[in-house]
Design a protein around this motif. Structure first.
Motif, PDB file in Angstrom:
ATOM      1  N   GLU A 229       0.786  -0.984   0.189  1.00 15.75           N
ATOM      2  CA  GLU A 229       0.266  -0.208  -0.114  1.00 15.75           C
ATOM      3  C   GLU A 229       1.503   1.412   0.157  1.00 15.75           C
ATOM      4  N   LYS A 230       0.635   1.910  -0.899  1.00 18.63           N
ATOM      5  CA  LYS A 230       1.615   3.348  -0.924  1.00 18.63           C
ATOM      6  C   LYS A 230       1.078   4.166   0.056  1.00 18.63           C
ATOM      7  N   HIS A 231      -0.219   4.219   0.363  1.00 20.39           N
ATOM      8  CA  HIS A 231      -0.187   5.490   1.188  1.00 20.39           C
ATOM      9  C   HIS A 231      -0.593   4.756   2.512  1.00 20.39           C
ATOM     10  N   ALA A 232       1.007   3.914   3.520  1.00 17.49           N
ATOM     11  CA  ALA A 232       0.265   2.769   4.245  1.00 17.49           C
ATOM     12  C   ALA A 232       0.695   3.980   5.433  1.00 17.49           C
ATOM     13  N   LYS A 233       1.452   4.976   5.540  1.00 20.15           N
ATOM     14  CA  LYS A 233       1.290   6.223   6.880  1.00 20.15           C
ATOM     15  C   LYS A 233      -0.257   6.842   6.729  1.00 20.15           C
ATOM     16  N   LYS A 234      -0.642   7.076   5.796  1.00 16.31           N
ATOM     17  CA  LYS A 234      -2.094   8.061   5.844  1.00 16.31           C
ATOM     18  C   LYS A 234      -2.796   7.495   6.272  1.00 16.31           C
ATOM     19  N   ILE A 235      -2.713   5.630   5.920  1.00 14.40           N
ATOM     20  CA  ILE A 235      -4.523   5.004   6.434  1.00 14.40           C
ATOM     21  C   ILE A 235      -4.002   5.186   8.011  1.00 14.40           C
TER      22      ILE A 235
END
Ligand SMILES: C[S@@+](CC[C@H](N)C(=O)[O-])C[C@H]1O[C@@H](n2cnc3c(N)ncnc32)[C@H](O)[C@@H]1O
Length: 407
Positions: A229-235
């Motif tokens: 997942e590219k948006h791991a931090k955001k999620i």
């Protein structure tokens, strides 16, 4: 409850070692976490006393199992049969029985065989038992995980080096995905569980335990590694923020929290291989499912067991559904160490190899890699489903089939 502290201790240990050494340090991982062997042993003891409960469960499931068998369409079934090439009198192991689609196809091709049908999911096992009543000479149902398969096979009287074929069809079955109470589905609301054998090991962490207990960095690592997942931090940040208000216990709750971290236009912007829109939380669900069920480590152990129990000339067929699984299978068959990073230049590979050689801790993994040079690949390239198969069974769209002969 003991559950959270126990879980946090184990998973934090695991995560710190794994972040240092990389996801494919599969030899370290089991020691740190899911070879929560002690835990499993406790569960095994408990299981003996739970048998009546399981039987009850099976009885109630019997009614539904006929319906369920229709729900999972086996993937790339013609190719699987071609690669296994069953012949009269041969012995097979289906390590992922599910609802028995592949097993039935093998039996249909050659009824005069013995087939051990393994699955960790008691619902799948109930179906295997039913089938074994219909085919008492052919089918032997076994309940357990890949990591327990060696002991279970020995107990069933199977000797190493004797099987003619082993099949692994990884991931979840449609029965699991389509039953909201199992908590795998992001479309249908249910408890955030995702355990394939939660009934057998009620103390093992659920997806809700993971989501509510791990810190933001650990959650992001899981999302990045197992969901790519590219948006791991955001999620991860959205999860931590949401759970500070209320515990996250339902699948739809998690799906909404992930969705809430993105603008509405991004919710279905991702496309699958059929160019169909997929929900932005799909990768998040995949990541937690893989983590909760320890799927990659199980896969590696399963491959080792297959190697051990196949006879020379025996056939291994492995179907995988995402790149993490396929990479492990490919490396195993090619004898590439699991600790080697996959995107190294030739020079980096030489440096890494010498580092590994000098590291006593890692000696075992290197030798695992070398020992695995015992396979002849049946195809130069990985096989994927035909367009027609994908139309008939869209769930199989991302399937990759690798088949090999044990030398
Ligand atoms: C994709 S389904 C298999 C479907 C099956 N081939 C069929 O045609 O019905 C995968 C099955 O493997 C089982 N499974 C996944 N990981 C496992 C493991 N580590 N040990 C044992 N069974 C496992 C799941 O419970 C599930 O039933």
């Amino acid at each position: 409850m003991l559950r959270y502290p126990y879980f946090c201790r184990i998973h934090k240990n695991f995560l710190s070692c794994w972040l240092e050494s990389g996801i494919f340090n599969l030899g370290v991982w089991p020691k740190k976490i899911h070879a929560t062997a002690e835990r499993y042993n406790e569960c095994e003891a408990q299981e003996e006393t739970d048998q009546t409960g399981v039987e009850e469960l099976h009885r109630s499931q019997d009614r539904d199992s006929e319906v369920m068998t229709k729900l999972h369409i086996p993937v790339m079934v013609d190719e699987v049969i071609r690669c296994l090439a069953p012949q009269k009198g041969q012995v097979f192991l289906d390590m992922t029985f599910g609802s028995g689609g592949h097993t039935r196809a093998i039996l249909q091709k050659e009824p005069d065989i013995t087939l051990y049908a393994l699955d960790r999911d008691p619902t799948a096992h109930a179906i295997a038992e039913q089938l074994s009543e219909l085919y008492p000479k052919q089918i032997r149902a076994i309940l357990g995980q890949f990591s327990q398969a060696e002991a279970l096979l020995m107990k069933a009287g199977v000797q190493p080096g004797t099987l003619d074929g082993v099949l692994l069809d990884l991931g979840c079955s449609s029965m699991q995905l389509d039953t909201p109470e199992r908590g795998f589905s992001l479309r249908k609301d249910g408890p955030l569980d995702m355990r394939m054998d939660g009934d057998r090991y009620p103390d093992m962490p659920t997806a809700a335990d993971v989501v509510n207990a791990l810190d933001q960095q650990a959650l992001a690592s899981i999302l990045r590694t197992y969901g790519e997942e590219k948006h791991a931090k955001k999620i991860a940040s959205a999860i931590v923020q949401a759970r500070s208000l209320y515990p996250i216990t339902r699948t739809q709750q998690l799906a909404s929290i992930v969705a809430g971290a993105f603008p509405p236009s991004a919710l279905y912007a991702r496309k699958d291989l059929l160019q169909r829109s997929t929900h932005i939380a799909t990768k998040t669900f995949q990541a937690f499912r893989i983590f909760v069920n320890n799927e990659l480590n199980e896969l590696y152990t399963g491959l080792e067991t297959a190697q051990k129990f196949l006879r020379p000339g025996g056939h291994l067929v492995a179907l995988s559904f995402h790149s993490l699984e396929d990479r492990i299978i490919k490396r195993f068959l090619l004898g590439i160490s699991m600790t080697e990073r996959f995107n190294l230049s030739a020079r980096q590979k030489v440096i890494q190899k010498s580092q590994l050689d000098s590291d006593q801790e890692n000696k075992k993994h290197v030798s695992i890699g070398k020992a695995s040079l015992t396979w002849k690949l049946m195809h130069k390239k990985v096989l994927t489903p035909e367009d027609k198969d994908v139309q008939d069974n869209p769930r199989g769209r991302s399937a990759k089939l690798r088949a090999a002969i044990k030398l």
